[in-house]
Design a protein around this motif. Structure first.
Motif, PDB file in Angstrom:
ATOM      1  N   VAL A   1       0.844  -1.198   0.000  1.00 48.67           N
ATOM      2  CA  VAL A   1       0.000   0.000   0.000  1.00 48.67           C
ATOM      3  C   VAL A   1       0.881   1.251   0.000  1.00 48.67           C
ATOM      4  CG1 VAL A   1      -1.618   1.372   1.391  1.00 48.67           C
ATOM      5  CG2 VAL A   1      -2.044  -1.077   1.034  1.00 48.67           C
ATOM      6  N   SER A   2       1.848   1.297   0.897  1.00 49.88           N
ATOM      7  CA  SER A   2       2.749   2.455   0.976  1.00 49.88           C
ATOM      8  C   SER A   2       3.534   2.638  -0.319  1.00 49.88           C
ATOM      9  CB  SER A   2       3.723   2.292   2.138  1.00 49.88           C
ATOM     10  OG  SER A   2       3.031   2.296   3.352  1.00 49.88           O
ATOM     11  N   GLU A   3       4.040   1.544  -0.847  1.00 54.77           N
ATOM     12  CA  GLU A   3       4.845   1.623  -2.073  1.00 54.77           C
ATOM     13  C   GLU A   3       3.998   2.039  -3.279  1.00 54.77           C
ATOM     14  OE1 GLU A   3       6.883  -2.123  -2.400  1.00 54.77           O
ATOM     15  OE2 GLU A   3       8.168  -1.669  -0.679  1.00 54.77           O
ATOM     16  N   ILE A   4       2.754   1.584  -3.320  1.00 53.47           N
ATOM     17  CA  ILE A   4       1.874   1.959  -4.436  1.00 53.47           C
ATOM     18  C   ILE A   4       1.543   3.446  -4.361  1.00 53.47           C
ATOM     19  CG2 ILE A   4      -0.474   1.677  -5.351  1.00 53.47           C
ATOM     20  CD1 ILE A   4      -0.132  -1.361  -4.628  1.00 53.47           C
ATOM     21  N   ILE A   5       1.285   3.953  -3.167  1.00 54.83           N
ATOM     22  CA  ILE A   5       0.998   5.381  -3.012  1.00 54.83           C
ATOM     23  C   ILE A   5       2.208   6.210  -3.436  1.00 54.83           C
ATOM     24  CG2 ILE A   5       0.530   7.194  -1.314  1.00 54.83           C
ATOM     25  CD1 ILE A   5      -1.292   5.080   0.103  1.00 54.83           C
ATOM     26  N   GLU A   6       3.406   5.779  -3.032  1.00 58.08           N
ATOM     27  CA  GLU A   6       4.630   6.481  -3.449  1.00 58.08           C
ATOM     28  C   GLU A   6       4.810   6.406  -4.962  1.00 58.08           C
ATOM     29  OE1 GLU A   6       7.992   4.963  -1.272  1.00 58.08           O
ATOM     30  OE2 GLU A   6       7.032   5.366   0.660  1.00 58.08           O
TER      31      GLU A   6
ATOM     32  N   LEU B   1       4.754   9.349  -8.274  1.00 59.58           N
ATOM     33  CA  LEU B   1       5.810   9.458  -9.289  1.00 59.58           C
ATOM     34  C   LEU B   1       5.346   8.989 -10.673  1.00 59.58           C
ATOM     35  CD1 LEU B   1       8.722   8.031  -7.111  1.00 59.58           C
ATOM     36  CD2 LEU B   1       8.268  10.443  -7.635  1.00 59.58           C
ATOM     37  N   PHE B   2       4.072   8.620 -10.761  1.00 56.24           N
ATOM     38  CA  PHE B   2       3.515   8.068 -12.003  1.00 56.24           C
ATOM     39  C   PHE B   2       4.300   6.844 -12.468  1.00 56.24           C
ATOM     40  CE2 PHE B   2       2.514  12.612 -11.927  1.00 56.24           C
ATOM     41  CZ  PHE B   2       1.128  12.541 -11.955  1.00 56.24           C
ATOM     42  N   ASP B   3       4.749   6.045 -11.494  1.00 51.89           N
ATOM     43  CA  ASP B   3       5.511   4.825 -11.784  1.00 51.89           C
ATOM     44  C   ASP B   3       4.522   3.657 -11.910  1.00 51.89           C
ATOM     45  OD1 ASP B   3       7.208   2.657 -11.950  1.00 51.89           O
ATOM     46  OD2 ASP B   3       8.446   3.244 -10.228  1.00 51.89           O
ATOM     47  N   TYR B   4       3.872   3.603 -13.053  1.00 52.99           N
ATOM     48  CA  TYR B   4       2.840   2.595 -13.278  1.00 52.99           C
ATOM     49  C   TYR B   4       3.416   1.187 -13.358  1.00 52.99           C
ATOM     50  CZ  TYR B   4      -0.138   6.595 -14.095  1.00 52.99           C
ATOM     51  OH  TYR B   4      -0.827   7.764 -13.944  1.00 52.99           O
TER      52      TYR B   4
ATOM     53  N   VAL C   1      -6.296   1.384  -4.023  1.00 52.33           N
ATOM     54  CA  VAL C   1      -5.290   1.205  -2.975  1.00 52.33           C
ATOM     55  C   VAL C   1      -5.863   1.652  -1.626  1.00 52.33           C
ATOM     56  CG1 VAL C   1      -4.000   3.392  -3.135  1.00 52.33           C
ATOM     57  CG2 VAL C   1      -2.829   1.291  -2.503  1.00 52.33           C
ATOM     58  N   ASN C   2      -6.705   2.683  -1.629  1.00 55.07           N
ATOM     59  CA  ASN C   2      -7.361   3.087  -0.385  1.00 55.07           C
ATOM     60  C   ASN C   2      -8.376   2.050   0.075  1.00 55.07           C
ATOM     61  OD1 ASN C   2      -6.204   5.588   0.539  1.00 55.07           O
ATOM     62  ND2 ASN C   2      -6.910   6.437  -1.398  1.00 55.07           N
TER      63      ASN C   2
END
Length: 88
Positions: free
Chosen positions: A13-18, A22-25, A70-71
């Motif tokens: 969850v934390s990594e997806i939000i980060e 960064l628009f790191d799809y 993710v939320n």
């Protein structure tokens, strides 16, 4: 094994939000794909569904959808209660 698996989902969850910031799809796609593949194996079909949704959102580069999912995943993890049964 289950507590460790769930702790790793919180990390996701934390990594997806980060990654979303960064628009790191690609990173989101990999995390979603991993959850999609592992959730059912641990008895969490709902995590599999969240993983599939996140993977789809990443493929379509849909930030709003990813943010929503993710939320929802975090709320699911926060409400999850694990109970163990002993087998004879």
């Amino acid at each position: 094994m289950i507590p460790g698996y769930l702790a790793n989902r919180y990390k996701d969850v934390s990594e997806i939000i980060e990654a979303l910031a960064l628009f790191d799809y690609e990173k989101i796609l990999i995390a979603g794909h991993s959850m999609k593949g592992s959730g059912g194996g641990y008895g969490f079909d709902t995590i599999t569904e969240f993983g599939a949704a996140l993977e789809l959102g990443a493929k379509n580069k849909c930030s709003e959808y990813i943010f929503q999912e993710v939320n929802n995943l975090k709320r699911y993890l926060d409400r999850l209660e694990i109970s163990y049964e002993e087998f004879s």
